[in-house]
Write an enzyme that holds these catalytic residues in place. Structure first.
Site, PDB file in Angstrom:
ATOM      1  N   CYS A  25      30.949 -72.518  38.761  1.00 57.35           N
ATOM      2  CA  CYS A  25      30.523 -71.673  39.987  1.00 57.35           C
ATOM      3  C   CYS A  25      31.884 -70.945  40.528  1.00 57.35           C
ATOM      4  O   CYS A  25      32.898 -71.313  39.879  1.00 57.35           O
ATOM      5  CB  CYS A  25      29.584 -72.225  40.894  1.00 57.35           C
ATOM      6  SG  CYS A  25      27.937 -72.321  40.200  1.00 57.35           S
ATOM      7  N   LYS A  76      34.366 -70.605  42.667  1.00 56.36           N
ATOM      8  CA  LYS A  76      35.738 -70.717  42.681  1.00 56.36           C
ATOM      9  C   LYS A  76      36.248 -71.912  41.681  1.00 56.36           C
ATOM     10  O   LYS A  76      37.344 -71.970  41.513  1.00 56.36           O
ATOM     11  CB  LYS A  76      36.013 -71.171  44.288  1.00 56.36           C
ATOM     12  CG  LYS A  76      35.559 -70.398  45.414  1.00 56.36           C
ATOM     13  CD  LYS A  76      35.727 -68.825  45.200  1.00 56.36           C
ATOM     14  CE  LYS A  76      35.093 -68.048  45.954  1.00 56.36           C
ATOM     15  NZ  LYS A  76      33.736 -68.085  45.728  1.00 56.36           N
ATOM     16  N   GLU A  81      32.114 -64.413  52.028  1.00 59.35           N
ATOM     17  CA  GLU A  81      31.436 -63.399  51.607  1.00 59.35           C
ATOM     18  C   GLU A  81      30.294 -62.806  52.263  1.00 59.35           C
ATOM     19  O   GLU A  81      29.921 -63.412  53.335  1.00 59.35           O
ATOM     20  CB  GLU A  81      30.710 -63.995  50.010  1.00 59.35           C
ATOM     21  CG  GLU A  81      31.480 -64.198  49.142  1.00 59.35           C
ATOM     22  CD  GLU A  81      30.945 -64.725  47.747  1.00 59.35           C
ATOM     23  OE1 GLU A  81      31.608 -64.675  46.949  1.00 59.35           O
ATOM     24  OE2 GLU A  81      29.502 -65.312  48.006  1.00 59.35           O
ATOM     25  N   SER A 115      29.837 -61.282  47.863  1.00 59.58           N
ATOM     26  CA  SER A 115      29.383 -62.113  46.429  1.00 59.58           C
ATOM     27  C   SER A 115      28.922 -60.772  45.617  1.00 59.58           C
ATOM     28  O   SER A 115      28.792 -59.531  45.734  1.00 59.58           O
ATOM     29  CB  SER A 115      27.948 -62.484  46.992  1.00 59.58           C
ATOM     30  OG  SER A 115      27.266 -63.076  45.846  1.00 59.58           O
TER      31      SER A 115
END
Length: 558
Positions: free
Chosen positions: A119, A121, A442, A468
């Protein structure tokens, strides 16, 4: 072998006793020690299957003659962290992941590393670690989620967020909202559109650090398990030949990745992560370079949220290699550089066939003549602003409207859902940058609310935070300098006219320079509040969004 430092000689007898305690045999200790960085956990849907990927990598390493050793990496679910203080802790984990992997790899002297991220990061954090450590490494991700199905149409997480806005606008019923809730995210895996996680996993292939299919094979397919075993095989060859990340992650490889980024229409977050990864490899990527590259490759894919297609369809159409093959037809890639396959980019992609010319447009029939991401500048963004132009409707490519100014995300969402934002407005959300947030949250909740309420083709959103990959519309993020350091976005007032010109790469507030200077003289920094712990340290060390929001080493220019 590097691991001889902790395994061989009389002085290492205590070390060997600890390996005995771990259950390792003398025969195993003679083999190269391969660290398997597993980001498995039970809170991120994209990571809940990584235990199976990890076990497959273990088998591959052992079968190929290595000594596999698993250790963990953390990961945050951006969807669960979205819209509240939790999102402050998303981007910041990128550096924690890189730092903790460095600690584990050097403390235990691994000969090679297999990185298993998925995912948002997690992928760039581990790529940063790979570049920093420069130990032979290969990546295999957990894979994307299959699309959901609501009323016969494919849907993804962005559809779910937009459904909330549609419900608030009384466009759908509570029963319909519940149906979205039940059916939008049907399997494990990274969310099914070309969001940040899938963008970075695809670019891991493009940069040469992942095997074919790393970014596109769905999480629930057994092909993903086979890919993991192959990654275990590959690391042993990389160790034997001493092929290291910086042999692969060259400047040409990053240019290839940026080119593929533009063709795929990836998340704007790649404009944070690629510069940060490159910096760890000793390579400088700036937004000027990104803008130059964005004008060369055409946009060949319109994956959700930009279009109706999903990651499983990109995989069926030939995946990242098929996209790269199309780009190579116009000499847009450097083909003679090494990858973790042991072959060059050109050798990897030469037999990749485009199986669906609607999912991956031919190079001569693109969706757009230029790339999916644009970098904007102007008196509102002297350094940069970033927009995913492939997800912007034509009527919003140029837009002028009154500023509706908010000093945090929560206030903006309240106003949007309260019906106070009107057609033509330009929503400005500031003090959400790397320092101002801190953590550069985000803005999927406000962009989705705007879209869900039917304002996506008439309202722009500008922020020093980020978006995002699931955001769509005229959403311009990474505005730099950020408000917290006195950037022009801090000086915008309610009702100011803002002009967005994406084709012209401009972002301006239509006030005089004299008025701007007057406001600058009167500006006072916003009180950051009582920050403690990691966020307090992060705020002091983080640099601007236009440099990748990397952490500055005290006393250096980094």
């Amino acid at each position: 072998m590097r691991s001889e430092v902790v395994k061989d000689g009389v002085q290492r007898a205590p070390h060997r006793s600890l390996f005995n305690a771990l259950g390792f045999t003398e025969e195993e200790r003679k083999k190269p020690m391969i660290g398997i960085v597993s980001s498995y956990n039970e809170i991120v849907p994209g990571h809940m299957n990584i235990d199976k990927i990890t076990e497959a990598v273990r088998l591959g390493v052992a079968e190929a003659g290595g000594m596999p050793v698993v250790f963990p990496a953390i990961a945050v679910c951006d969807g669960i962290a979205m819209g509240h203080t939790g999102m402050k802790y998303s981007l910041v984990t990128r550096d924690l992941i890189a730092d903790s992997t460095e600690c584990m790899a050097l403390a235990h002297q691994f000969d090679g590393l297999v990185m298993i991220p998925n995912c948002d990061k997690n992928v760039p954090g581990l790529l940063m670690a790979a570049a920093r450590l420069n130990i032979p490494a290969v990546f295999v991700s957990g894979g994307p989620m299959l699309a959901g199905h609501v009323k016969g149409q494919k849907r993804s997480l962005s559809s779910m967020f937009e459904a909330v806005g549609a419900y608030e606008a009384k466009k759908i019923s509570s029963e319909e909202l519940s149906e979205y809730e039940e059916k939008t995210c049907p399997t494990c895996g990274s969310c099914s559109g070309m969001y940040t996680a899938n963008s970075m996993n695809c670019l891991t292939e493009a940069i040469g650090m992942g095997l074919r299919g790393n970014g596109t094979i769905p999480a629930v397919y057994s092909a993903r398990i086979r890919l993991a075993k192959k990654a275990g095989y590959r690391i042993m060859d990389l160790v034997e030949k001493n092929i290291r990340p910086r042999d692969i992650m060259t400047k040409e490889a990053f240019v290839n990745a940026l080119t593929v980024d533009m063709a795929l229409g990836c998340s704007t977050n790649t404009m944070l992560h690629l510069p940060a990864i490159a910096a760890e490899a000793g390579i400088k990527i700036d937004m000027e370079m990104a803008n130059e590259i964005s004008d060369r490759p055409p946009n060949l894919c319109h994956l959700a949220p930009a279009g109706p297609h999903y990651m499983e369809e990109l995989d069926e159409a030939g995946g990242v290699y098929a996209v790269m093959n199309e780009l190579s037809k116009k000499d847009l890639l450097t083909l003679d550089i090494m990858t973790v396959t042991g072959q060059t980019v050109g050798e990897n992609i030469k037999n990749a066939i485009n199986q669906d010319k609607e999912i991956i447009r031919p190079i001569d029939d693109p969706y757009m003549a230029n790339g999916g991401i644009a970098v904007l500048k102007g008196n509102l963004a002297p350094d940069t602003g970033v927009v995913k132009r492939s997800a912007v409707v034509p009527e919003m490519m140029v837009h002028e409207g009154p500023a509706r100014v908010f000093d945090c995300e929560e206030d903006a969402i309240k106003s949007i859902l309260g019906g106070k934002i009107k057609e033509g407005d330009v929503v400005v959300i500031r003090y959400e940058g790397p320092k101002g947030g801190p953590g550069m949250r985000e803005m999927l909740s406000p962009t989705s609310a705007i879209a869900g309420m039917g304002l996506g083709s008439s309202v722009a959103l500008i922020t020093d935070g980020r978006f995002s990959g699931a955001s769509r519309g005229a959403s311009i993020g990474h505005v730099s300098p950020e408000a917290a350091v006195g950037g022009p976005i801090a000086l915008v007032q309610e009702g100011d006219t803002i002009r967005v010109d994406i084709p012209g790469n401009r972002l301006d507030v239509l006030i005089s320079e004299e008025e701007m200077n007057k406001r600058r003289e009167a500006w006072k920094p916003k009180d950051p509040g009582d920050l403690t712990g990691y966020l307090a340290r992060y705020r002091e060390l983080v640099t601007s969004g236009n440099t990748g929001a990397v952490l500055r080493i005290p006393g250096s220019e980094k």
